[in-house]
Design a protein around this motif. Structure first.
Motif, PDB file in Angstrom:
ATOM      1  N   ALA A  97     -29.342 -23.987  -7.477  1.00 57.05           N
ATOM      2  CA  ALA A  97     -30.677 -24.072  -6.879  1.00 57.05           C
ATOM      3  C   ALA A  97     -30.596 -24.515  -5.418  1.00 57.05           C
ATOM      4  O   ALA A  97     -31.337 -24.012  -4.561  1.00 57.05           O
ATOM      5  N   GLU A  98     -29.676 -25.449  -5.127  1.00 54.09           N
ATOM      6  CA  GLU A  98     -29.533 -25.934  -3.748  1.00 54.09           C
ATOM      7  C   GLU A  98     -28.996 -24.831  -2.836  1.00 54.09           C
ATOM      8  O   GLU A  98     -29.493 -24.645  -1.721  1.00 54.09           O
ATOM      9  N   VAL A  99     -28.002 -24.084  -3.307  1.00 61.82           N
ATOM     10  CA  VAL A  99     -27.472 -22.980  -2.503  1.00 61.82           C
ATOM     11  C   VAL A  99     -28.533 -21.900  -2.331  1.00 61.82           C
ATOM     12  O   VAL A  99     -28.686 -21.320  -1.243  1.00 61.82           O
ATOM     13  N   SER A 100     -29.289 -21.623  -3.373  1.00 61.95           N
ATOM     14  CA  SER A 100     -30.369 -20.633  -3.283  1.00 61.95           C
ATOM     15  C   SER A 100     -31.383 -21.047  -2.228  1.00 61.95           C
ATOM     16  O   SER A 100     -31.889 -20.209  -1.462  1.00 61.95           O
ATOM     17  N   ARG A 101     -31.692 -22.348  -2.168  1.00 59.93           N
ATOM     18  CA  ARG A 101     -32.670 -22.837  -1.189  1.00 59.93           C
ATOM     19  C   ARG A 101     -32.191 -22.574   0.233  1.00 59.93           C
ATOM     20  O   ARG A 101     -32.969 -22.155   1.093  1.00 59.93           O
TER      21      ARG A 101
END
Length: 471
Positions: A235-239
């Motif tokens: 989720a953090e990389v996607s953000r």
């Protein structure tokens, strides 16, 4: 959500436009300089003519020089010896001025697929080695606690060492000093095991790799009990990417207790990729980028199988050798490790994370042109003799040749004179192979065979140019 806004130093390959300036003569064919005349085209007919004139007297010195040059080119190994035995593989067909080999389109950046192996602890966070225990996570709370305890007497020596290490990390500048004042700029927020700065850099690496990539989780986070952490990481990389991200694969489940276990698991994955049933069995170009701290372990000579891992190059060679010789693979290890000693002499070892230095190493590898096919690494004895042969071959021969070999040398010399070029080169290869075998007995054995190789090539002076290539 908007994509990354600060990718100016890490644009994707697809973002760049390339202008290619192409010469023809000497680039798409092989030309031989002929003083005051047009270059000699190295084509099949000129090559065959020159070899057919071997040993014959020509009309004048200029013609003799031309024949000698063409013969030399026919037997000379190109730089790095990647074309095979000689420039003969690069000739133009009769009636053509372009070599089919040289005009054939090679792999472009877009043809290569990049596989990125991602460790988490020590790569996307900063970890401090604690002998006998799990690493200390360098997060905001641990940092603040350590700084508050600085100078105080603690319950035991172990606790004092932990505080001293964390304080030292908080003050220490990463390699190349590009983060600012210290590692404090890379801490994880309280309750998180990820540094937002480092997760963003992983996103930049993923974006720079372009569409032809797969991201493989090689961390202990691939274990089922850490599934919730992986979801937060994705989720953090996607953000940061502004698009959905998920790991494409994981290395095989294994109980990893040391650096060698981790490298072996990555090697197993590489081997499966290039196996007869793998995606890269057909020799398509493949780039391997490994982001790894190996459990906060230096590359100080530990063993993995039959390999000694004492450098990033040694670890990369291990991975290349896990692929078959027919594979077209390049490998890059970004070893996110840093160590130093405090003024009191306490050793501090950290999984440093993707500092600017390590981040740039990864980006440069991904953005570089696709390399030529890398060969498997030679054995140690072969590499030593490859250096030894050119050094000892020009040495004195006749008065130093051992008497017991003198008869064999004369016979070899006479036999060589009767050989054609195609027969002579394998014979010389065999000679140098004997030198490799004899090197196990020490330098004296290698020197004897090197002298023998030089002696038998005396019949044809041009063969001496082949000697440095044969090993």
């Amino acid at each position: 959500m908007a994509p990354l806004a600060d990718m100016s130093d890490a644009g994707t390959v697809a973002d760049a436009e390339t202008v290619i300036f192409v010469d023809i003569d000497g680039v798409l064919n092989v030309g031989v300089k002929d003083q005051d005349d047009a270059p000699l085209l190295f084509n099949d007919s000129n090559r065959e003519f020159a070899l057919g004139q071997r040993g014959r007297r020509q009309a004048n010195k200029h013609d003799e020089d031309c024949v000698q040059k063409l013969m030399s080119v026919a037997t000379q190994c190109p730089p790095s010896h990647e074309e095979g035995s000689s420039y003969s593989d690069l000739t133009c067909a009769k009636g053509s001025h372009v070599s089919q080999v040289l005009s054939k389109s090679g792999p472009s950046v877009a043809d290569a697929e990049t596989v990125i192996f991602v460790d988490v602890d020590g790569v996307l966070n900063v970890g401090v080695k604690d002998q006998g225990d799990a690493p200390l996570l360098f997060n905001d709370s641990n940092r603040e606690f350590a700084l508050s305890q600085r100078g105080r007497r603690l319950a035991n020596k172990h606790d004092e060492d932990c505080v001293q290490k964390l304080v030292s990390v908080a003050m220490q500048r990463p390699p190349s000093h590009e983060e600012g004042s210290s590692y404090s700029g890379l801490t994880c927020a309280n309750g998180s095991h990820l540094s937002q700065v480092l997760a963003k850099r992983l996103a930049q690496i993923v974006q720079a790799a372009g569409p032809r990539k797969s991201v493989v989780l090689s961390s202990n986070w691939r274990k089922p009990q850490h599934a919730h952490r992986v979801r937060k990481l994705e989720a953090e990389v996607s953000r940061h990417l502004g698009s959905e991200f998920a790991f494409d694969a994981r290395t095989r489940p294994a109980e990893e207790r040391c650096a060698a276990d981790r490298l072996r698991c990555i090697g197993d994955y590489v081997e499966s990729l290039c196996s007869p049933t793998g995606r890269f069995h057909d020799g398509r170009p493949l780039r391997l980028l490994v982001l790894e701290d190996f459990f906060i372990t230096p590359l100080d000579g530990w063993s993995c199988g039959n390999s000694t891992i004492d450098s990033t190059a040694a670890a990369e060679a291990y991975l290349l050798n896990r692929a078959p010789s027919s594979a077209n693979v390049a490998a890059k290890l970004v070893h996110t490790y840093h160590e130093w000693c405090t003024p009191s002499g306490l050793r501090v070892q950290v999984g440093a994370g993707l500092t600017n230095l390590f981040f740039k190493q990864a980006i440069e590898f991904i953005s570089a042109p696709v390399p030529c096919k890398q060969q498997q690494q030679p054995e140690a004895n072969a590499s030593k003799v490859k250096t030894l042969l050119p050094q000892v071959a020009p040495s004195m021969l006749s008065e130093d040749i051992v008497a017991s070999k003198a008869v064999d040398l004369v016979k070899a010399n006479e036999a060589l004179k009767a050989l054609t070029v195609s027969e002579a080169l394998p014979q010389l290869d065999k000679t140098c192979s004997q030198a490799l075998v004899s090197s196990a007995a020490g330098p004296s054995g290698a020197m004897m065979d090197a002298r023998w190789a030089d002696y038998i090539t005396a019949a044809w002076p041009w063969l001496s140019m082949y000697l440095p290539c044969a090993a």
